[in-house]
Design a protein around this motif. Structure first.
Motif, PDB file in Angstrom:
ATOM      1  N   ASN A 357      37.619  39.793  53.628  1.00  0.00           N
ATOM      2  CA  ASN A 357      36.855  38.757  54.326  1.00  0.00           C
ATOM      3  C   ASN A 357      35.443  38.651  53.768  1.00  0.00           C
ATOM      4  OD1 ASN A 357      35.374  40.844  55.651  1.00  0.00           O
ATOM      5  ND2 ASN A 357      36.895  40.914  57.282  1.00  0.00           N
ATOM      6  N   CYS A 358      34.774  37.563  54.115  1.00  0.00           N
ATOM      7  CA  CYS A 358      33.450  37.214  53.569  1.00  0.00           C
ATOM      8  C   CYS A 358      33.512  37.046  52.056  1.00  0.00           C
ATOM      9  CB  CYS A 358      32.403  38.256  53.959  1.00  0.00           C
ATOM     10  SG  CYS A 358      32.135  38.405  55.732  1.00  0.00           S
ATOM     11  N   PHE A 359      34.640  36.584  51.568  1.00  0.00           N
ATOM     12  CA  PHE A 359      34.863  36.373  50.138  1.00  0.00           C
ATOM     13  C   PHE A 359      33.970  35.231  49.658  1.00  0.00           C
ATOM     14  CE2 PHE A 359      37.453  34.961  46.465  1.00  0.00           C
ATOM     15  CZ  PHE A 359      37.668  36.178  45.848  1.00  0.00           C
ATOM     16  N   SER A 360      33.264  35.452  48.529  1.00  0.00           N
ATOM     17  CA  SER A 360      32.360  34.418  48.022  1.00  0.00           C
ATOM     18  C   SER A 360      32.727  33.948  46.621  1.00  0.00           C
ATOM     19  CB  SER A 360      30.915  34.917  48.050  1.00  0.00           C
ATOM     20  OG  SER A 360      30.785  36.104  47.298  1.00  0.00           O
ATOM     21  N   SER A 361      33.886  34.365  46.151  1.00  0.00           N
ATOM     22  CA  SER A 361      34.455  33.862  44.886  1.00  0.00           C
ATOM     23  C   SER A 361      33.667  34.251  43.650  1.00  0.00           C
ATOM     24  CB  SER A 361      34.596  32.325  44.940  1.00  0.00           C
ATOM     25  OG  SER A 361      35.320  31.933  46.074  1.00  0.00           O
ATOM     26  N   SER A 362      32.964  35.357  43.699  1.00  0.00           N
ATOM     27  CA  SER A 362      32.253  35.811  42.502  1.00  0.00           C
ATOM     28  C   SER A 362      33.259  36.328  41.484  1.00  0.00           C
ATOM     29  CB  SER A 362      31.255  36.911  42.856  1.00  0.00           C
ATOM     30  OG  SER A 362      31.943  38.103  43.236  1.00  0.00           O
ATOM     31  N   LYS A 363      32.813  36.451  40.239  1.00  0.00           N
ATOM     32  CA  LYS A 363      33.708  36.937  39.188  1.00  0.00           C
ATOM     33  C   LYS A 363      34.181  38.358  39.472  1.00  0.00           C
ATOM     34  CE  LYS A 363      31.600  34.096  35.561  1.00  0.00           C
ATOM     35  NZ  LYS A 363      30.838  34.101  34.270  1.00  0.00           N
ATOM     36  N   ALA A 364      33.279  39.174  40.022  1.00  0.00           N
ATOM     37  CA  ALA A 364      33.648  40.559  40.334  1.00  0.00           C
ATOM     38  C   ALA A 364      34.729  40.603  41.417  1.00  0.00           C
ATOM     39  CB  ALA A 364      32.414  41.345  40.783  1.00  0.00           C
TER      40      ALA A 364
END
Length: 421
Positions: A357-364
């Motif tokens: 949860n709180c996924f922000s779609s960063s590359k990592a």
């Protein structure tokens, strides 16, 4: 229907059926009525005159205290004195909230007398909430009460006597805003039957020494100090451990991680929840760990590597819940590390459910998801809750990631702060 039958029906409908109920049923009804209203039942009939006075549960909580807002402190004191004076029989449950009523130390003697009274009358469940000044020191009558099974304290000073035989029958202990003051070098809590311990916003927890071999649930949240995990080394039956704080320190060895590892190894079926500091484990087997819930900062290499080490050391891990605390696309070393197959070589054979949860779609984050999908042959479900609006391009990229499990389902939705796996 004739006249006699009509008279019987009318008389039958006018019967006091509640008064004829068994006492335990009436007591259960009174549980849902404030003390003030329960006292008013004494005017219903002669039979009800003393029912409320023998009710074994006295709940003088915030609702009761609200009746005295804007009134003198003596009004509150007189009301509590009257209730205790008129009560007959044991007091099984006693809840007292004095927030905003007693703010001076000179008033603490009054609370001491009330606590002494209920502890002498068989109290089993005791809740005491005082003002936020953290200066009310618990009286000896609490430590000497052998009937306690549930104890909840807020904003108190916990200073057990020396010697202290412990709470022999205590099952649940909830402490909030409590300050621990050791009688000697440590504040020893002996409770052989203790199953649940909550430490919320407490101070002086580094002085704690818990002697409770039956402890199963431990919650430690946002403390003003640090927790010495050695004090739980004799607790071999912990099944749920929830840690929400900034550091774990073993004060006696100056080792921030070894004691947590010992605790994980010694406790069967351990559930580690919301630990912001993850142990730097050596290659060892944590066969006890089956449910892991962590907050991860994807901008810090140490967080990511610790999480992966913990996952690799848990061959029976079935549920993984990740809360993204922070992230960054600027850390090239992290991206390179996560894109290297050697960072998670062995398959996660038992892992079935993953929630992020709180996924922000960063590359990592995307590389972390890709890694889990490729190493989880038994995966059934992965839920990813996006912090912002759904991104179609990100959704397509997630769907293209190869999956080791042919049964794995991927759910991508907007974060609602209610994810459950």
């Amino acid at each position: 229907m004739n006249q006699d039958e009509t008279r019987c029906v009318i008389e039958g409908d006018s019967e006091d059926r509640i008064s004829g109920l068994p006492k335990n049923v009436i007591d259960h009804i009174l549980e849902f009525i404030p003390v003030k209203d329960a006292a008013r039942t004494s005017i219903l009939s002669r039979k009800w005159r003393y029912i409320w006075a023998t009710f074994p549960e006295l709940v003088l909580d915030n609702g009761f205290r609200q009746n005295f807002i804007g009134k003198l402190k003596s009004d509150f004191t007189e009301a509590v004195n009257c209730i205790l004076l008129l009560h007959m029989g044991d007091i099984v449950k006693f809840v007292l909230d004095t927030k905003g009523v007693f703010t001076a130390k000179s008033s603490y003697a009054i609370i001491d007398r009330w606590i002494l009274y209920v502890t002498r009358n068989g109290v089993k469940m005791l809740t005491l909430r005082t003002s936020n000044d953290d200066t009310y020191t618990l009286p000896l009558s609490i430590f000497n009460c052998s009937t306690l099974t549930y104890l909840e304290l807020s904003n108190c000073v916990f200073k057990p006597p020396n010697p202290f035989i412990g709470f022999q029958n205590l099952i649940a202990l909830h402490l909030k805003g409590t300050t621990f003051v050791p009688a000697t070098s440590f504040c020893v809590i002996k409770a052989p039957l203790l199953a649940k311990l909550d430490l919320i916003l407490c101070r002086g927890t580094q002085y704690l020494n818990i002697v409770s071999p039956g402890l199963k649930f431990l919650v430690f949240r946002d403390s003003h100090s640090y927790l010495v995990l050695d004090c739980f080394m004799n607790c071999k039956n912990i099944t749920l451990l929830k840690l929400e704080f900034n550091g774990v320190v073993d004060d006696r060895t100056n080792d921030k991680r070894s004691t947590l590892e010992k605790l994980l190894v010694s406790s069967p079926a351990l559930e580690l929840l919301s630990a912001r500091i993850v142990p730097n484990l050596q290659p060892s087997t944590l066969s006890c760990l089956w449910h892991l819930h962590l907050g991860v900062d994807f901008s810090k290499m140490c967080h990511i590597s610790y999480v992966l080490q913990l996952i690799k050391s848990s061959p029976n891990l079935r549920k993984l819940h990740i809360s993204v605390h922070a992230t960054s696309d600027d850390a090239e070393a992290i991206l390179k590390y996560l894109d290297t197959p050697s960072c998670l070589e062995q398959p996660l054979d038992k892992l079935e459910h993953v929630a992020i949860n709180c996924f922000s779609s960063s590359k990592a984050e995307l590389l972390f998801v890709k890694l889990l999908l490729s190493r989880s042959p038994s995966l059934l479900k992965m839920c990813i809750d996006q912090l912002a609006d759904i991104d179609i391009d990100i959704a397509l990229e997630l769907m293209r990631f190869p999956r080791a499990s042919p049964r794995a389902e991927l759910f991508y939705s907007r974060y609602k702060d209610n994810s459950v796996i």
